[in-house]
Scaffold this motif. Structure first.
Motif, mmCIF file in Angstrom:
data_model
loop_
_atom_site.group_PDB
_atom_site.id
_atom_site.type_symbol
_atom_site.label_atom_id
_atom_site.label_comp_id
_atom_site.label_asym_id
_atom_site.label_seq_id
_atom_site.Cartn_x
_atom_site.Cartn_y
_atom_site.Cartn_z
ATOM 1 N N HIS A 132 52.123 -23.121 -16.177
ATOM 2 C CA HIS A 132 52.208 -23.842 -17.442
ATOM 3 C C HIS A 132 53.668 -23.918 -17.872
ATOM 4 C CE1 HIS A 132 47.852 -23.663 -18.024
ATOM 5 N NE2 HIS A 132 47.911 -22.372 -17.721
ATOM 6 N N ILE A 134 55.833 -25.797 -21.064
ATOM 7 C CA ILE A 134 55.681 -26.592 -22.276
ATOM 8 C C ILE A 134 56.960 -26.510 -23.111
ATOM 9 C CG2 ILE A 134 54.709 -24.749 -23.730
ATOM 10 C CD1 ILE A 134 52.607 -26.948 -24.593
ATOM 11 N N GLU A 183 54.988 -31.647 -20.885
ATOM 12 C CA GLU A 183 54.376 -31.884 -22.186
ATOM 13 C C GLU A 183 55.197 -31.246 -23.311
ATOM 14 O OE1 GLU A 183 49.922 -32.170 -22.640
ATOM 15 O OE2 GLU A 183 50.078 -30.734 -20.996
ATOM 16 N N PHE A 185 55.082 -29.953 -27.412
ATOM 17 C CA PHE A 185 54.075 -29.343 -28.283
ATOM 18 C C PHE A 185 54.680 -29.142 -29.665
ATOM 19 C CE2 PHE A 185 51.952 -25.652 -30.133
ATOM 20 C CZ PHE A 185 50.614 -25.951 -29.935
ATOM 21 N N LYS A 201 45.705 -25.280 -26.047
ATOM 22 C CA LYS A 201 46.417 -26.238 -25.212
ATOM 23 C C LYS A 201 46.564 -25.713 -23.776
ATOM 24 C CE LYS A 201 49.080 -29.953 -24.724
ATOM 25 N NZ LYS A 201 48.579 -31.334 -24.915
#
Length: 204
Positions: A132, A134, A183, A185, A201
């Motif tokens: 992940h 972000i 992405e 956020f 998320k």
């Protein structure tokens, strides 16, 4: 599992990383978390490098600053991240090599290709494949309020930069997010509100 949380100053990266780590530990996971910058590191060597980078003095050459950040990035990866990942645990890092690309590259004019090449030559392949990744974002007004609340704006090198520089960083983060398909956020809200939205998320 490797989780990287990026974002400009005062977007709440370190707090959210801590809250996420606590949440995962309560679920029984082995979690290691650290700031790539090396600030507040228990390792004296890493911490000393961080103090050079984040001190109020601005007489360090921009390329030197790139190398110093890379030293901390690599040292902590070898000391903390690799052992945890090899044992099946979770590593949460705040900041990523994007920070150097954005601050020293887009912000201070160091060759972006040089920064990219150095990182890919030094950092292991696994570093570039987080489970992940972000980027936290925040509107200018809220971010300014948080900087004032932190009381560090006149102390840290980058936080002392003026509004135009901060705007340049804002644009750079959005460009990097687009270029690398990462992405973003929205980090607005109370820490608990952001935490709840973040775990949803990430799906953890």
């Amino acid at each position: 599992m490797l989780i990287a949380i990026e974002g400009q100053d005062a977007t709440g990266k370190d707090l959210q990383a801590k809250m996420l780590a606590d949440y995962l530990r309560e679920k029984g996971e082995n979690v290691t978390t650290y700031a790539e910058s090396g600030t507040n590191s228990p390792n004296k060597f890493v911490n000393s490098i961080a103090k050079l980078n984040y001190g109020s003095v601005n007489d360090i050459d921009e390329r030197t600053r790139v190398l110093l950040y890379l030293v901390n990035r690599y040292e902590q990866w070898k000391k903390y991240a690799e052992p945890t990942l090899k044992s099946g645990g979770t590593v949460i890092i705040t900041r990523y090599w994007f920070s150097t690309l954005i601050y020293e590259g887009y912000g201070l004019g160091v060759s972006k290709s040089l920064i990219t090449r150095l990182h890919h030559e030094v950092m292991p392949e696994a570093y570039f494949k987080p489970n992940h990744l972000i980027i936290l974002t925040l509107n200018d007004e809220e971010r300014a309020k948080r900087l004032v609340a932190q009381g560090e704006r006149k102390v840290e090198f980058f936080k002392s930069k003026e509004y135009d520089f901060q705007q340049k960083l804002n644009r750079a983060y959005l460009k990097v997010a687009k270029d690398f398909n990462v992405e973003t956020f929205d980090a607005a809200g109370t820490p608990d509100e952001v935490h709840q939205r973040l775990i949803k998320k990430l799906g953890v």
